[in-house]
Design a protein around this motif. Structure first.
Motif, PDB file in Angstrom:
ATOM      1  N   UNK A 155       0.860  -1.012   0.106  1.00  0.00           N
ATOM      2  CA  UNK A 155       0.092   0.052  -0.128  1.00  0.00           C
ATOM      3  C   UNK A 155       0.742   1.359   0.185  1.00  0.00           C
ATOM      4  N   UNK A 156       2.104   1.275   0.919  1.00  0.00           N
ATOM      5  CA  UNK A 156       2.807   2.268   0.761  1.00  0.00           C
ATOM      6  C   UNK A 156       3.535   2.548  -0.556  1.00  0.00           C
ATOM      7  N   UNK A 157       3.998   1.581  -1.454  1.00  0.00           N
ATOM      8  CA  UNK A 157       4.329   1.408  -2.534  1.00  0.00           C
ATOM      9  C   UNK A 157       3.372   1.971  -3.553  1.00  0.00           C
ATOM     10  N   UNK A 158       2.046   1.540  -3.477  1.00  0.00           N
ATOM     11  CA  UNK A 158       1.111   2.036  -4.404  1.00  0.00           C
ATOM     12  C   UNK A 158       0.775   3.566  -4.327  1.00  0.00           C
ATOM     13  N   UNK A 159       0.874   4.112  -3.088  1.00  0.00           N
ATOM     14  CA  UNK A 159       0.810   5.543  -2.846  1.00  0.00           C
ATOM     15  C   UNK A 159       1.963   6.170  -3.487  1.00  0.00           C
ATOM     16  N   UNK A 160       3.253   5.507  -3.155  1.00  0.00           N
ATOM     17  CA  UNK A 160       4.276   6.308  -4.046  1.00  0.00           C
ATOM     18  C   UNK A 160       4.049   6.382  -5.547  1.00  0.00           C
ATOM     19  N   UNK A 161       3.569   5.185  -6.036  1.00  0.00           N
ATOM     20  CA  UNK A 161       3.517   5.198  -7.568  1.00  0.00           C
ATOM     21  C   UNK A 161       2.312   5.825  -8.009  1.00  0.00           C
ATOM     22  N   UNK A 175       1.570  21.455 -19.698  1.00  0.00           N
ATOM     23  CA  UNK A 175       2.066  21.733 -20.817  1.00  0.00           C
ATOM     24  C   UNK A 175       0.937  21.737 -21.816  1.00  0.00           C
ATOM     25  N   UNK A 176      -0.613  21.472 -21.213  1.00  0.00           N
ATOM     26  CA  UNK A 176      -1.642  21.598 -22.207  1.00  0.00           C
ATOM     27  C   UNK A 176      -1.822  20.321 -22.846  1.00  0.00           C
ATOM     28  N   UNK A 177      -1.198  19.184 -22.622  1.00  0.00           N
ATOM     29  CA  UNK A 177      -1.414  18.011 -23.334  1.00  0.00           C
ATOM     30  C   UNK A 177      -2.525  17.067 -22.674  1.00  0.00           C
ATOM     31  N   UNK A 178      -3.050  17.365 -21.567  1.00  0.00           N
ATOM     32  CA  UNK A 178      -3.930  16.666 -20.840  1.00  0.00           C
ATOM     33  C   UNK A 178      -5.003  17.815 -20.162  1.00  0.00           C
ATOM     34  N   UNK A 179      -6.162  17.472 -20.172  1.00  0.00           N
ATOM     35  CA  UNK A 179      -7.052  18.064 -19.710  1.00  0.00           C
ATOM     36  C   UNK A 179      -7.182  18.365 -18.215  1.00  0.00           C
ATOM     37  N   UNK A 180      -7.596  19.470 -17.579  1.00  0.00           N
ATOM     38  CA  UNK A 180      -7.452  19.577 -16.099  1.00  0.00           C
ATOM     39  C   UNK A 180      -8.130  18.455 -15.394  1.00  0.00           C
ATOM     40  N   UNK A 181      -9.207  17.820 -16.025  1.00  0.00           N
ATOM     41  CA  UNK A 181      -9.800  16.710 -15.410  1.00  0.00           C
ATOM     42  C   UNK A 181      -8.942  15.645 -14.855  1.00  0.00           C
ATOM     43  N   UNK A 182      -7.583  15.281 -15.690  1.00  0.00           N
ATOM     44  CA  UNK A 182      -6.889  14.408 -15.356  1.00  0.00           C
ATOM     45  C   UNK A 182      -6.069  14.836 -13.976  1.00  0.00           C
ATOM     46  N   UNK A 183      -5.996  15.922 -13.632  1.00  0.00           N
ATOM     47  CA  UNK A 183      -5.412  16.257 -12.461  1.00  0.00           C
ATOM     48  C   UNK A 183      -6.189  16.146 -11.535  1.00  0.00           C
ATOM     49  N   UNK A 184      -7.400  16.470 -11.655  1.00  0.00           N
ATOM     50  CA  UNK A 184      -8.536  16.229 -10.650  1.00  0.00           C
ATOM     51  C   UNK A 184      -8.515  14.606 -10.040  1.00  0.00           C
ATOM     52  N   UNK A 185      -8.674  13.886 -11.255  1.00  0.00           N
ATOM     53  CA  UNK A 185      -8.564  12.316 -11.076  1.00  0.00           C
ATOM     54  C   UNK A 185      -7.296  11.965 -10.228  1.00  0.00           C
ATOM     55  N   UNK A 186      -6.240  12.369 -10.479  1.00  0.00           N
ATOM     56  CA  UNK A 186      -4.944  11.958  -9.775  1.00  0.00           C
ATOM     57  C   UNK A 186      -5.053  12.478  -8.321  1.00  0.00           C
ATOM     58  N   UNK A 187      -5.602  13.594  -8.095  1.00  0.00           N
ATOM     59  CA  UNK A 187      -5.484  13.926  -6.740  1.00  0.00           C
ATOM     60  C   UNK A 187      -6.575  12.988  -6.078  1.00  0.00           C
ATOM     61  N   UNK A 188      -7.712  12.650  -6.424  1.00  0.00           N
ATOM     62  CA  UNK A 188      -8.512  11.611  -6.074  1.00  0.00           C
ATOM     63  C   UNK A 188      -7.751  10.400  -5.733  1.00  0.00           C
ATOM     64  N   UNK A 189      -7.162   9.791  -6.614  1.00  0.00           N
ATOM     65  CA  UNK A 189      -6.507   8.759  -6.504  1.00  0.00           C
ATOM     66  C   UNK A 189      -5.633   8.458  -5.520  1.00  0.00           C
ATOM     67  N   UNK A 190      -4.795   9.700  -5.249  1.00  0.00           N
ATOM     68  CA  UNK A 190      -3.765   9.970  -4.403  1.00  0.00           C
ATOM     69  C   UNK A 190      -4.611   9.715  -2.896  1.00  0.00           C
ATOM     70  N   UNK A 192      -7.185   8.287  -2.047  1.00  0.00           N
ATOM     71  CA  UNK A 192      -7.797   6.922  -1.968  1.00  0.00           C
ATOM     72  C   UNK A 192      -6.632   5.884  -1.627  1.00  0.00           C
ATOM     73  N   UNK A 193      -5.445   6.113  -2.285  1.00  0.00           N
ATOM     74  CA  UNK A 193      -4.224   5.388  -2.006  1.00  0.00           C
ATOM     75  C   UNK A 193      -3.969   5.688  -0.439  1.00  0.00           C
ATOM     76  N   UNK A 194      -3.850   6.924  -0.091  1.00  0.00           N
ATOM     77  CA  UNK A 194      -3.566   7.291   1.327  1.00  0.00           C
ATOM     78  C   UNK A 194      -4.451   6.702   2.316  1.00  0.00           C
TER      79      UNK A 194
END
Length: 417
Positions: A155-161, A175-190, A192-194
């Protein structure tokens, strides 16, 4: 609406906070727990084995007591004393001092000893079974603690990844290569991993507490270095013909049979012999007295106890029949589960290798912009699932070894008790 430029620092700050929290979660490890073999050597100090040893000692003491003959009875009797007429005072009294002894005919003592011996044999087998069960419980608690520790590390390694993937996604968002939604999803996933890490830590601490209690350790367990779940099972160890439960059932049946004979003997008259000396005060003379007494079995012939002993024998015989019917099926099922668990471990390890390679390639492709974040997230989830499945497969193999070891009357990953 807030501009994307205002949201991006919030995502970076959130990921930085998660990374800092992750760095602070690592506890200061104390000395590791003793190895499974070291704890197994101290198995005699656990409450279950101490109780079984005490019950066996009590049964042995009853055997010694059964061998002892009943005590003789000393009697003093005065007749024709302190009456009226010629029996006034003690001048014409007759005083008798006698000693009587139960002869224990009809094999009464032998039957009593045989019952006590049979019960002691049953207690010895139960003591052995208690040792096997205590060893199995120790192995299971040890393996569960080790598995919980590994799940926490995963779980610790999964959080790091997850944080690393989120940072990569944020870079692409900047860089404008991904929409802002991807950042929100990443924060949510982090987040959940925590949360998963916190849950894994709680499970690990609870498993360590159980191991500390079961192994009766003076200091709390904080880590495990000597692995048990990676060890190959000793399923090929030669086993006796009967399982411990069958041997206990056989001993219980024998003891019940001995009790029938003991109750039959008790139905016969209890003969007592006596010898004494009688003093005749009037004649200033003495004489010996001899006697033999036995009860007349007119009312109590011990029929109820004999019938009860026969019924208990039938019950013990039924238990033995059931134990024999289940023994072979249980052993074959345990051997099949062990073989299946060994295959499952091999398949899980292969799955981990494939998932690691798939995630590595997905990460390279994501950073190069050739695959989407959704594909990266899917490969990461598959990797986390494969690693946890490998831990579950090893724990299942330990459980299968414990079941088979109990049926074979030995400690798991060891030899016969």
């Amino acid at each position: 609406m807030p501009s994307p430029h205002r949201r991006r620092p919030r995502f970076a700050a959130g990921c930085a906070l998660v990374a800092i929290a992750t760095a602070l979660t690592g506890p200061a490890w104390a000395d590791p727990a003793p190895s499974y073999e070291a704890l197994l050597a101290r198995l005699g100090q656990t409450p279950a084995t101490l109780e079984a040893d005490a019950l066996f000692d009590a049964a042995e003491a009853r055997v010694r007591q059964a061998r002892v003959r009943p005590n003789p009875e000393l009697g003093l009797e005065a007749e024709n004393a302190f009456g009226t007429g010629p029996f006034e005072g003690y001048g014409n009294a007759e005083t008798t001092l006698s000693l009587s002894q139960d002869l224990e005919l009809w094999g009464r003592r032998g039957a009593r000893v045989e019952v006590a011996r049979a019960e002691a044999g049953t207690a010895a087998l139960r003591r052995d079974l208690a040792s096997v069960e205590a060893a199995g419980r120790l192995a299971l608690v040890y393996a569960e603690a080790e598995a919980a520790e590994r799940r926490f590390a995963l779980a610790d390694e999964a959080l790091t990844v997850t944080i690393a993937d989120t940072r990569a996604a944020l870079t692409l968002v900047e860089q404008g290569r991904e929409p802002l939604l991807r950042g929100i999803q990443g924060e949510s996933e982090a987040a959940a991993a925590r949360a998963a890490l916190d849950e894994a830590q709680a499970e690990r601490d609870a498993a360590f507490a159980r191991l500390t209690a079961v192994a009766m350790l003076s200091a709390p367990v904080t880590s495990i270095e000597a692995s048990l779940i990676d060890r190959q099972p000793a399923g090929a160890v030669a086993a006796p013909g009967s399982t411990p439960e069958v041997r206990v059932a056989e001993a219980e049946r024998e003891a019940a049979e001995r009790r029938i004979e003991a109750e039959r003997v008790r139905s016969r008259p209890d003969v007592r012999a006596s010898v004494g000396v009688r003093r005749y005060e009037a004649e200033d003379a003495t004489a010996f007295t001899l006697g033999l007494s036995l009860p007349l079995p007119l009312f109590d012939q011990n029929r109820g106890n004999i019938d009860a002993a026969r019924a208990e024998f039938r019950a013990a015989d039924a238990r033995l029949l059931g134990a024999r019917q289940e023994a072979q099926a249980d052993r074959e099922a345990a051997e099949a589960r062990l073989r299946a668990s060994v295959s499952r471990v091999g398949a899980a390890d292969a799955g981990v290798t494939a998932a690691e390679e798939a995630y590595r390639l997905s990460r390279i492709g994501f950073e190069a912009g050739r695959i989407s974040q959704l594909e990266l997230r899917s490969s990461r989830a598959a990797l986390i699932s494969a690693r946890n499945a490998a831990v579950d497969a090893r724990l299942a193999r330990v459980r299968a070894e414990i079941d088979l070891a109990r049926l074979q009357g030995r400690a798991p990953f060891g030899t016969s008790q």
